[in-house]
Design an enzyme around this catalytic site. Sequence first.
Site, PDB file in Angstrom:
ATOM      1  N   LYS A 205       0.833  -1.208   0.000  1.00  0.00           N
ATOM      2  CA  LYS A 205       0.000   0.000   0.000  1.00  0.00           C
ATOM      3  C   LYS A 205       0.869   1.261   0.000  1.00  0.00           C
ATOM      4  O   LYS A 205       0.625   2.218  -0.745  1.00  0.00           O
ATOM      5  CB  LYS A 205      -0.895  -0.029   1.242  1.00  0.00           C
ATOM      6  CG  LYS A 205      -1.449   1.284   1.678  1.00  0.00           C
ATOM      7  CD  LYS A 205      -2.528   1.744   0.740  1.00  0.00           C
ATOM      8  CE  LYS A 205      -2.950   3.166   1.052  1.00  0.00           C
ATOM      9  NZ  LYS A 205      -4.349   3.365   1.043  1.00  0.00           N
ATOM     10  N   CYS A 259      -3.144  10.957   1.981  1.00  0.00           N
ATOM     11  CA  CYS A 259      -2.434   9.718   1.633  1.00  0.00           C
ATOM     12  C   CYS A 259      -1.073  10.015   1.019  1.00  0.00           C
ATOM     13  O   CYS A 259      -0.043   9.698   1.609  1.00  0.00           O
ATOM     14  CB  CYS A 259      -3.295   8.909   0.664  1.00  0.00           C
ATOM     15  SG  CYS A 259      -4.948   8.634   1.329  1.00  0.00           S
TER      16      CYS A 259
HETATM   17  N1  SAJ Z   1      -2.200  14.866  -8.297  1.00  0.00           N
HETATM   18  C1  SAJ Z   1      -1.342  15.579  -9.123  1.00  0.00           C
HETATM   19  N2  SAJ Z   1      -1.045  15.062 -10.347  1.00  0.00           N
HETATM   20  C2  SAJ Z   1      -1.548  13.870 -10.775  1.00  0.00           C
HETATM   21  C3  SAJ Z   1      -2.407  13.144  -9.931  1.00  0.00           C
HETATM   22  C4  SAJ Z   1      -2.715  13.674  -8.679  1.00  0.00           C
HETATM   23  O1  SAJ Z   1      -0.860  16.671  -8.770  1.00  0.00           O
HETATM   24  O2  SAJ Z   1      -1.237  13.476 -11.905  1.00  0.00           O
HETATM   25  C5  SAJ Z   1      -2.528  15.374  -6.948  1.00  0.00           C
HETATM   26  C6  SAJ Z   1      -4.005  15.583  -6.711  1.00  0.00           C
HETATM   27  O3  SAJ Z   1      -4.445  16.806  -7.223  1.00  0.00           O
HETATM   28  C7  SAJ Z   1      -4.066  15.497  -5.202  1.00  0.00           C
HETATM   29  C8  SAJ Z   1      -3.012  14.461  -4.859  1.00  0.00           C
HETATM   30  O4  SAJ Z   1      -2.169  14.386  -5.996  1.00  0.00           O
HETATM   31  O5  SAJ Z   1      -3.716  16.726  -4.587  1.00  0.00           O
HETATM   32  C9  SAJ Z   1      -3.542  13.081  -4.521  1.00  0.00           C
HETATM   33  O6  SAJ Z   1      -4.570  12.711  -5.420  1.00  0.00           O
HETATM   34  P1  SAJ Z   1      -4.743  11.253  -6.040  1.00  0.00           P
HETATM   35  O7  SAJ Z   1      -5.955  11.299  -6.862  1.00  0.00           O
HETATM   36  O8  SAJ Z   1      -3.491  10.815  -6.695  1.00  0.00           O
HETATM   37  O9  SAJ Z   1      -4.881  10.292  -4.786  1.00  0.00           O
HETATM   38  P2  SAJ Z   1      -5.791  10.264  -3.437  1.00  0.00           P
HETATM   39  O10 SAJ Z   1      -4.950  10.813  -2.329  1.00  0.00           O
HETATM   40  O11 SAJ Z   1      -7.122  10.858  -3.645  1.00  0.00           O
HETATM   41  O12 SAJ Z   1      -5.962   8.695  -3.263  1.00  0.00           O
HETATM   42  C10 SAJ Z   1      -4.798   7.871  -3.222  1.00  0.00           C
HETATM   43  C11 SAJ Z   1      -5.002   6.703  -4.210  1.00  0.00           C
HETATM   44  N3  SAJ Z   1      -3.763   5.977  -4.361  1.00  0.00           N
HETATM   45  C12 SAJ Z   1      -3.303   5.605  -5.577  1.00  0.00           C
HETATM   46  O13 SAJ Z   1      -3.855   5.902  -6.611  1.00  0.00           O
HETATM   47  C13 SAJ Z   1      -2.053   4.775  -5.593  1.00  0.00           C
HETATM   48  C14 SAJ Z   1      -6.117   5.794  -3.693  1.00  0.00           C
HETATM   49  O14 SAJ Z   1      -6.226   4.653  -4.537  1.00  0.00           O
HETATM   50  C15 SAJ Z   1      -5.798   5.355  -2.258  1.00  0.00           C
HETATM   51  O15 SAJ Z   1      -6.809   4.502  -1.733  1.00  0.00           O
HETATM   52  C16 SAJ Z   1      -5.729   6.594  -1.396  1.00  0.00           C
HETATM   53  O16 SAJ Z   1      -4.641   7.397  -1.887  1.00  0.00           O
HETATM   54  C17 SAJ Z   1      -5.473   6.193   0.042  1.00  0.00           C
HETATM   55  O17 SAJ Z   1      -6.421   6.172   0.844  1.00  0.00           O
HETATM   56  O18 SAJ Z   1      -4.332   5.830   0.352  1.00  0.00           O
END
Ligand code: SAJ
Length: 432
Positions: A205, A259
């Site tokens: 994870k 996360c």
């Molecule tokens: N972000 C970027 N660029 C990107 C993708 C995201 O700047 O290309 C930013 C988003 O705007 C945000 C942050 O990253 O601020 C996190 O967003 P996210 O959509 O990547 O992830 P979370 O935090 O909403 O959810 C993540 C997910 N993990 C993965 O995809 C590996 C989710 O599946 C997990 O269950 C969750 O963390 C968790 O609970 O750990």
Amino acid sequence: MSTVCVHGLGYIGLPTAAVLADDGHDVFGYDTDRAVREDVRNADVQTDEPGLDGLLTRAVESGRLVATDEVAEAEYHLVCVPTPFDEETRRPRLEYVVAAAEAIAPVLRDGDTVILESTVPPGTTETHFRHALEESGLEAGVDFGLAHCPETVLPGNILAELRGNDRIVGGLGPASTDAAVELYDSFVDGAIRTTQDPTTAEFVKLIQNTFRDVNIALANETARIAHDYGIDAREAIDFANGHPRVELLSPGPGVGGHCLPIDPWFLGAESDSLELIPTAREVNDGMSEYVVELIRELLGDLSGAKIAVLGAAYKGNVGDARKSPGLALAAELRRGAAVPPPGTDGGSPDEPRVAVHDPHVDDAAVDIVDLVDLETATTGADAVVIATDHDEFEGLDPRSLRERMAAPNVVDTKGILRLRRWREAGFSARRV
Ligand code: SAJ
């Protein structure tokens, strides 16, 4: 069908409890917060998670999901409590996880299975969590099952991913693993992969979220380098991703949520081998400073300027403002950039010159600024900064904004605006 006690009715526990109840399990929901238990009892929970309201109502009305005031005896205990992060020491705080195990111990029976879903540093299930459970006098892996199965759902798409995502189950030996798999098999359509080792499941994870954080850092650094060369990073990334083995993520104002900014520290909690990962964290945390630089490029001196930050949620179309890049930007601007020095004409030194608007975030959840409506935020503003990719912001009309702004400047940190339209409307623009 089984009896399941879900511990922690938050953004993972509540939908999981509702899905389990909907599938016919008898589910007890336990949360230490009385108000949360009451809300669940009344099926009246503040959520913008698609489909959750209806599912919860069905689960509660069917009598299959019951919020309890005490931890209930159950064949399965599913622990979904938070693991807060201590910002100063950069260490995880495990008190809720341990408290949940301590609360389970008195009702734990021979043959029950306890599954930890909370994100924890590698080793936690087999040490802190296990020891507290064994206060029951029962032995993990022998008398009761013990497993770690990390949640992997994406806020905004939780219900679909609860069923659709693959899961990894790490049980303490085959009997623990089999018992945990049986529960997940009843509602997960994705593949369930197993290891006889909770620590590997915990590790998996953490490297998933670390992978994302480090790769977003690469995208963010790419954006800064592209800016130095005067080219459009997003266009370059799009071309680069045409290659079959390249998949850069998207740059932005930083990385938020509970996360990605935290799990890399959990991963390294008991390791001395981190080099790249903390650097990536710094790159992502440094993005608010970079966004301020972009605003400066447009405005010059920021003293006395009013900046409208659109987006307090950590990402698009959710109402969660935890570790929000938009709020980090507001704080960065507040630290001096946009607050006029005492005695200048720009207004009183403590007059807020940063206005933040977010249609999804509840003002009560934000303490560093008062959220305001779009009109208040943008009236008299010298620049608008898009900090979150909410659908509502994509369709903003530059002409009507221009009429009420003091100066037509825009910074799009999420790449959602058609900047040509904004430039045609007279705006000077930058994007990350
Ligand atoms: N972000 C970027 N660029 C990107 C993708 C995201 O700047 O290309 C930013 C988003 O705007 C945000 C942050 O990253 O601020 C996190 O967003 P996210 O959509 O990547 O992830 P979370 O935090 O909403 O959810 C993540 C997910 N993990 C993965 O995809 C590996 C989710 O599946 C997990 O269950 C969750 O963390 C968790 O609970 O750990």
